[in-house]
Design a protein around this motif. Structure first.
Motif, PDB file in Angstrom:
ATOM      1  N   GLU A 289     -27.864  41.927 -42.647  1.00 50.07           N
ATOM      2  CA  GLU A 289     -29.086  41.183 -42.363  1.00 50.07           C
ATOM      3  C   GLU A 289     -28.955  39.681 -42.545  1.00 50.07           C
ATOM      4  O   GLU A 289     -29.668  38.909 -41.909  1.00 50.07           O
ATOM      5  N   HIS A 290     -28.043  39.269 -43.415  1.00 53.13           N
ATOM      6  CA  HIS A 290     -27.931  37.841 -43.738  1.00 53.13           C
ATOM      7  C   HIS A 290     -26.654  37.221 -43.200  1.00 53.13           C
ATOM      8  O   HIS A 290     -26.426  36.023 -43.408  1.00 53.13           O
ATOM      9  N   GLY A 291     -25.830  38.013 -42.540  1.00 55.79           N
ATOM     10  CA  GLY A 291     -24.595  37.485 -41.966  1.00 55.79           C
ATOM     11  C   GLY A 291     -23.651  36.961 -43.039  1.00 55.79           C
ATOM     12  O   GLY A 291     -23.601  37.487 -44.159  1.00 55.79           O
TER      13      GLY A 291
ATOM     14  N   ASP B 163     -20.089  39.009 -29.836  1.00 58.57           N
ATOM     15  CA  ASP B 163     -21.244  38.637 -30.648  1.00 58.57           C
ATOM     16  C   ASP B 163     -21.407  37.122 -30.729  1.00 58.57           C
ATOM     17  O   ASP B 163     -22.514  36.611 -30.852  1.00 58.57           O
TER      18      ASP B 163
ATOM     19  N   PRO C 286     -21.040  31.984 -38.163  1.00 60.81           N
ATOM     20  CA  PRO C 286     -21.950  30.948 -38.653  1.00 60.81           C
ATOM     21  C   PRO C 286     -22.697  31.452 -39.889  1.00 60.81           C
ATOM     22  O   PRO C 286     -22.969  32.644 -39.998  1.00 60.81           O
ATOM     23  N   GLU C 287     -22.993  30.549 -40.812  1.00 60.66           N
ATOM     24  CA  GLU C 287     -23.616  30.982 -42.067  1.00 60.66           C
ATOM     25  C   GLU C 287     -25.061  31.439 -41.846  1.00 60.66           C
ATOM     26  O   GLU C 287     -25.807  30.836 -41.093  1.00 60.66           O
ATOM     27  N   ARG C 288     -25.391  32.513 -42.530  1.00 62.29           N
ATOM     28  CA  ARG C 288     -26.753  33.057 -42.610  1.00 62.29           C
ATOM     29  C   ARG C 288     -27.318  33.438 -41.241  1.00 62.29           C
ATOM     30  O   ARG C 288     -28.501  33.301 -40.983  1.00 62.29           O
ATOM     31  N   GLU C 289     -26.435  33.878 -40.345  1.00 66.17           N
ATOM     32  CA  GLU C 289     -26.877  34.358 -39.037  1.00 66.17           C
ATOM     33  C   GLU C 289     -26.446  35.818 -38.941  1.00 66.17           C
ATOM     34  O   GLU C 289     -25.255  36.118 -38.986  1.00 66.17           O
ATOM     35  N   PRO C 290     -27.410  36.745 -38.812  1.00 67.00           N
ATOM     36  CA  PRO C 290     -27.035  38.162 -38.863  1.00 67.00           C
ATOM     37  C   PRO C 290     -26.217  38.619 -37.655  1.00 67.00           C
ATOM     38  O   PRO C 290     -26.519  38.236 -36.523  1.00 67.00           O
ATOM     39  N   HIS C 291     -25.210  39.411 -37.933  1.00 70.74           N
ATOM     40  CA  HIS C 291     -24.407  40.054 -36.891  1.00 70.74           C
ATOM     41  C   HIS C 291     -24.227  41.506 -37.319  1.00 70.74           C
ATOM     42  O   HIS C 291     -23.129  41.893 -37.750  1.00 70.74           O
TER      43      HIS C 291
ATOM     44  N   HIS D  39     -22.696  34.742 -45.906  1.00 73.24           N
ATOM     45  CA  HIS D  39     -23.525  34.104 -46.937  1.00 73.24           C
ATOM     46  C   HIS D  39     -22.625  33.707 -48.086  1.00 73.24           C
ATOM     47  O   HIS D  39     -21.789  34.494 -48.515  1.00 73.24           O
TER      48      HIS D  39
END
Lengths: 286, 197
Positions: free
Chosen positions: A57-59, A171, A132-137, A61
């Motif tokens: 959810e937070h990618g 993605d 990328p930081e804080r981008e969910p995948h 982090h």
């Protein structure tokens, strides 16, 4: 609790096992818990670690893992481990701090085998480098968890690793087009990929450009079997686009762990090809 | 608090491992209150160590002699070299008095994310020592971390063609360790490395 301070002590908050890891999380402001793969943990100060983890959810982090480099915490905060992580901060843009408890010791399971460890390190280094930081995948996370859980199975997991890298590229917006031939539109017999466009072509359509194209291993277009040469070609294929698009746009090269994995697999392929070229020994003759 | 000299002393002490500002203040106060018996001998010892102690040209250990006392010891087993990450690990093995061979200090481990590559490690002298002959076994005494294991596998690939026996330290249950408090990774490794009794 191992790996730092935090309230995640109850049995309900610290489930074990790998079944449906993405469903176990709660989020409340600047305090969330989720299953996470440790991608990197660098010592900070005497006993702490600056950790980078990936969650559904937070990618990607980052946070400070208190005690993450200490005698008791270092085993938990190893790249490749799947943890139940809690992140706490006062404001969302702060680094925040992690505490974590082991779900699956992926690093320990891979350590004895050079190829398994190389795969684990390469996957973590690539994810840490390009996400990328804080981008969910979530798709990439679920595939990475499956990959880590099965990495001790050995060389066969290279197929999954190459597919995971292709999924990661897709993605990030750099997906390969392996559905049909860019020249003829045929869906069967795809054998190469254009290093410029990332589109597949058949052997017949490759023509004079064959030497300039990247070989497309069969397992990327549905084949069930693969060998060292296929894995080498697959790593070369995804490595080219990772280096040019994902890492290239960050003005960085492929991580050293990824380069070392390619070298190891290329050596495997060369050994296999040399063995195949040697004439079979006649029984009774040396 | 006590002038710039005292502040500088405290700030330098606070940078040492295991020390923080509070413990540095306590140490500085003890030194300052007993200058003749504590501070001046310490200052003299620091100056002498800084002048005399250098990395050993053979193994990388820190010593005032070159080659170091371990490399120069004729009673050591010269057929076995124990490869360690740093001088701290060498000292730990010497404290335990379990290894009577020679050592080689790598000066770190490979770290893909930390930017430490093969060229940053003290590997070429190790290969030269083995190629010079007389070495039968190389013990890879590196940490049970991802970086330590990666370095061990990489070194194994480099040393195997030299015809030397390559071993590594066992991993598993520590002395006095109860199974129920061990982490999952250590338990898994210990179980894999089980041996017949």
């Amino acid at each position: 609790m191992r790996g730092g301070r935090g309230p995640a002590r109850s049995a309900a908050a610290t489930p074990r096992g790998l079944a449906n890891p993405c469903r176990r999380h709660y989020v409340q402001g600047m305090d969330w818990q989720a299953p996470a793969v440790v991608l990197d943990a660098r010592p900070f100060g005497e006993g702490d670690a600056l950790a980078a983890v990936m969650t559904a959810e937070h990618g990607l982090h980052r946070g400070l893992a208190r005690g993450g480099a200490s005698r008791s915490g270092a085993a938990v905060w190893q790249a490749g481990n799947l943890l139940q992580v809690r992140w706490v901060a006062r404001l969302s843009d702060q680094l925040g701090s992690f505490s974590g408890e082991m779900i699956h010791p992926g690093a320990a399971h891979a350590m004895d085998d050079a190829l398994a460890l190389a795969m684990l390190s390469a996957a973590c280094a690539v994810a840490e480098g390009v996400l990328p930081e804080r981008e969910p995948h979530p798709r990439a996370f679920e595939a990475l968890v499956g990959l880590i859980a099965n990495i001790p199975r050995g060389a066969d997991m290279l197929t999954d690793l190459v597919r995971w890298e292709a999924l990661l590229l897709a993605d990030l917006g750099y997906g390969l087009d392996l559905e049909q031939c860019a020249v003829t539109g045929e869906r069967a017999g795809l054998a190469f990929v254009s290093p410029r466009t990332g589109r597949a072509v058949t052997a017949a359509a490759s023509g004079l450009w064959k030497d300039r194209l990247l070989p497309l291993p069969g397992f990327m277009v549905g084949a069930n079997t693969a060998g060292p040469a296929d894995w080498r070609d697959g790593l070369r294929l995804t490595g080219h686009f990772l280096a040019r698009d994902a890492f290239g746009h960050l003005h960085r090269g492929l991580p050293q762990a990824r380069l070392m994995l390619y070298d190891r697999v290329a050596a495997m392929a060369q050994d296999a090809e040399s063995a195949a070229e040697r004439p079979a020994a006649v029984p009774g003759e040396e | 608090m006590g002038g710039p000299e005292v502040e500088r002393l405290i700030s330098l002490l606070a940078k040492l491992p295991g020390m923080g500002p509070r413990s540095a203040r306590r140490a500085a106060l003890r030194l300052l209150t007993e200058p003749e018996t504590r501070m001046l001998p310490l200052a003299q010892a620091l100056a002498e160590a800084a002048r005399a102690v250098k990395p050993c040209g053979v193994c990388g250990n820190l010593d005032s002699l070159d080659p170091c006392a371990i490399c120069a010891d004729p009673h050591r087993d010269r057929t076995v070299i124990c490869v360690v990450e740093g001088v701290g690990e060498l000292w730990a093995l010497e404290r335990a008095q379990v290894h009577r061979g020679l050592y080689h200090v790598l000066g770190g481990t490979l770290s893909a994310l930390g930017g430490v590559g093969p060229d940053d490690l003290n590997v070429a002298p190790l290969i030269a020592r083995i190629e010079a002959g007389g070495v039968e076994e190389a013990i890879l005494a590196l940490g049970a971390t991802v970086d330590g294991a990666t370095t061990a596998h990489w070194l194994t690939d480099r040393l195997r063609p030299l015809g030397v026996r390559i071993t590594r330290l066992a991993q598993g249950v520590p002395m006095g360790g109860a199974l129920d408090i061990l982490d999952d990774g250590t338990l898994a490794t210990a179980l894999r490395a089980r041996r017949p009794v």
